[in-house]
Design an enzyme around this catalytic site. Structure first.
Site, PDB file in Angstrom:
ATOM      1  CG  HIS A 122     -30.653 -57.964 -57.160  1.00  0.00           C
ATOM      2  ND1 HIS A 122     -31.534 -57.904 -58.221  1.00  0.00           N
ATOM      3  CD2 HIS A 122     -30.415 -56.679 -56.795  1.00  0.00           C
ATOM      4  CE1 HIS A 122     -31.801 -56.635 -58.491  1.00  0.00           C
ATOM      5  NE2 HIS A 122     -31.138 -55.871 -57.645  1.00  0.00           N
ATOM      6  CG  ASP A 199     -25.509 -61.091 -59.056  1.00  0.00           C
ATOM      7  OD1 ASP A 199     -24.809 -60.173 -59.512  1.00  0.00           O
ATOM      8  OD2 ASP A 199     -26.610 -60.888 -58.498  1.00  0.00           O
ATOM      9  CD  GLN A 202     -23.454 -54.713 -54.622  1.00  0.00           C
ATOM     10  OE1 GLN A 202     -22.615 -53.928 -54.187  1.00  0.00           O
ATOM     11  NE2 GLN A 202     -24.577 -54.299 -55.181  1.00  0.00           N
ATOM     12  CE  LYS A 225     -25.361 -52.224 -58.703  1.00  0.00           C
ATOM     13  NZ  LYS A 225     -26.229 -52.606 -57.621  1.00  0.00           N
ATOM     14  CB  CYS A 363     -33.846 -55.839 -55.756  1.00  0.00           C
ATOM     15  SG  CYS A 363     -34.373 -54.334 -56.581  1.00  0.00           S
TER      16      CYS A 363
END
Length: 405
Positions: A122, A199, A202, A225, A363
């Site tokens: 991203h 990261d 998700q 999320k 993104c």
């Protein structure tokens, strides 16, 4: 506990509404998840009954708000299996969390150092490292993406060296759904004493954010999320690093002493929490994690994987549809293009039929360039989605193809 999708759906008020005269089918969960009633209630309850600034007031409401705020931090600590509660830093989201790390990294790197990122990042997990390298003179190396949409582990192995100071990669690709082998990648980087950031925007949404199991130095994710409110996020970092990591924002709460000439910084976690926090949203974030953690995760994952398998089967049978990203290990994300029309046109026409998906580059412009597509139509499932919704999606896609042909 068993998994009952009907009972789950009843907890999400937005799923009962209509869009463009059609029942809403919400398939944009990688962008943000919808919120169960208990999370909405927690946010309303704070503003209705406990609204006050935290840590500062000498009165009942301030004490009550502080207690709830810090209890939410404890909930997050347990959720990600963090060794210490003070390692859990409240932020506005994954992007701010990464920027806090990147800001400090800029002053810790020097010419000759190397940073490794990936071709599926991203932008928030790529542009930040570009800037850190630009400011410090370090060199940025990129792990490429294979035709299947996986990170090339052989190239990763070849990039690692004594010059490697920092490695960042996504737990899961937001654009393709690829689940990366974060534990083994972290272990490889650690052989060269590199710092590792994952990261988890998700990954956390599927209950996989066990920071001790992964072995990383930083793990970041967003509340919205994980069925929580927007404007909330977490930076987790090892206390031994965060205690000396350069601060980003200065102001109230993050200071220890202030004179007209100089200041000193507060202890963790407060040294990174300048200003008034989003107290109500943080409390509701904690409630979301508490709600999610109480579910039968095995049943949830089995349900989401069954949705993905069914959607993939229908996609492979759909003439003119090409799936982008066929990794062996994926979350419930289906990213695709049609042989007619732009992804934006697909999204627009699906919306007219009450179906919400995401279109564009997600993104991740370098990743779209890697697959030579302008963008994709991305369908992402959550635990409240159903097989009937997938049938409705592909029925609608048939109409879309006719209209675009």
């Amino acid at each position: 506990m068993s998994f009952d999708v009907v009972a789950i759906r009843e907890q999400f008020p937005i799923l009962s509404r209509s869009v463009n005269g059609k029942p809403l089918i919400y398939l944009d969960n990688a962008a943000t998840t919808q919120k169960p009633q208990c999370v909405i209630d927690a946010l309303v309850d704070y503003y209705s009954n406990s609204n006050s600034n935290v840590h500062r007031g000498a009165h009942f409401l301030a004490d009550e708000a502080t207690q709830h705020f810090e209890q939410a931090r404890d909930t997050i600590q347990k959720f990600i299996n963090a060794p210490k509660r003070e390692e859990v830093i409240w932020t506005t989201g994954t992007t701010e969390s990464i920027n806090i790390v990147a800001n400090g990294l800029s002053s810790l790197l020097s010419s000759g150092d190397e940073v490794i990122a990936t071709g599926m990042d991203h932008h928030a997990n790529l542009v930040t490292w570009q800037e850190a390298c630009r400011k410090s003179g370090a060199t940025l190396k990129i792990i490429p993406v294979t035709d299947a949409g996986e990170l090339d582990q052989d190239v990763f192995d070849s990039l690692l060296s004594e010059k490697t100071k920092f490695v960042a990669f996504p737990h899961v690709s937001n654009a393709l759904g690829t689940i990366n082998p974060v534990k083994s990648m972290t272990a490889k980087a650690k052989r060269f004493n590199a710092w590792v950031l994952v990261d988890g925007a998700q990954g956390a949404a599927h209950g996989w954010a066990d920071v001790q199991e992964i072995g990383c130095d930083f793990y970041v994710f967003s509340g919205h999320k994980v069925y929580g409110p927007m404007g909330t996020g977490i930076l987790w970092g090892r206390a031994s690093l965060l205690e000396n990591w350069p601060v980003w924002r200065t102001g109230g709460e993050m200071i220890s002493t202030v004179t007209l000439q100089k200041s000193t910084w507060n202890v963790l976690p407060y040294r990174f929490e300048a200003g008034t926090p989003n107290v109500g949203a943080a409390i509701a974030f904690g409630k979301a994690v508490e709600w999610f953690a109480d579910l039968d995760h095995k049943a949830v994952i089995e349900h989401e994987m069954a949705l993905l398998a069914y959607a993939t089967k229908l996609a492979n049978e759909f003439e003119g549809l090409t799936i982008i990203g066929n990794a062996q290990h994926k979350i419930s994300v289906l990213s695709f293009v049609l042989d007619v029309g732009h992804p934006a046109d697909i999204g627009f026409l699906l919306d007219k039929q009450g179906i919400a998906i995401r279109t564009g580059d997600h993104c991740a412009q370098p990743l779209m360039a890697r697959f030579n597509v302008p963008g994709t139509a991305r369908v992402s499932f959550a635990l409240y989605n159903t097989f009937d919704e997938i049938d409705a999606l592909f029925t609608a896609l048939k109409k879309v193809k006719v209209m675009l042909s």
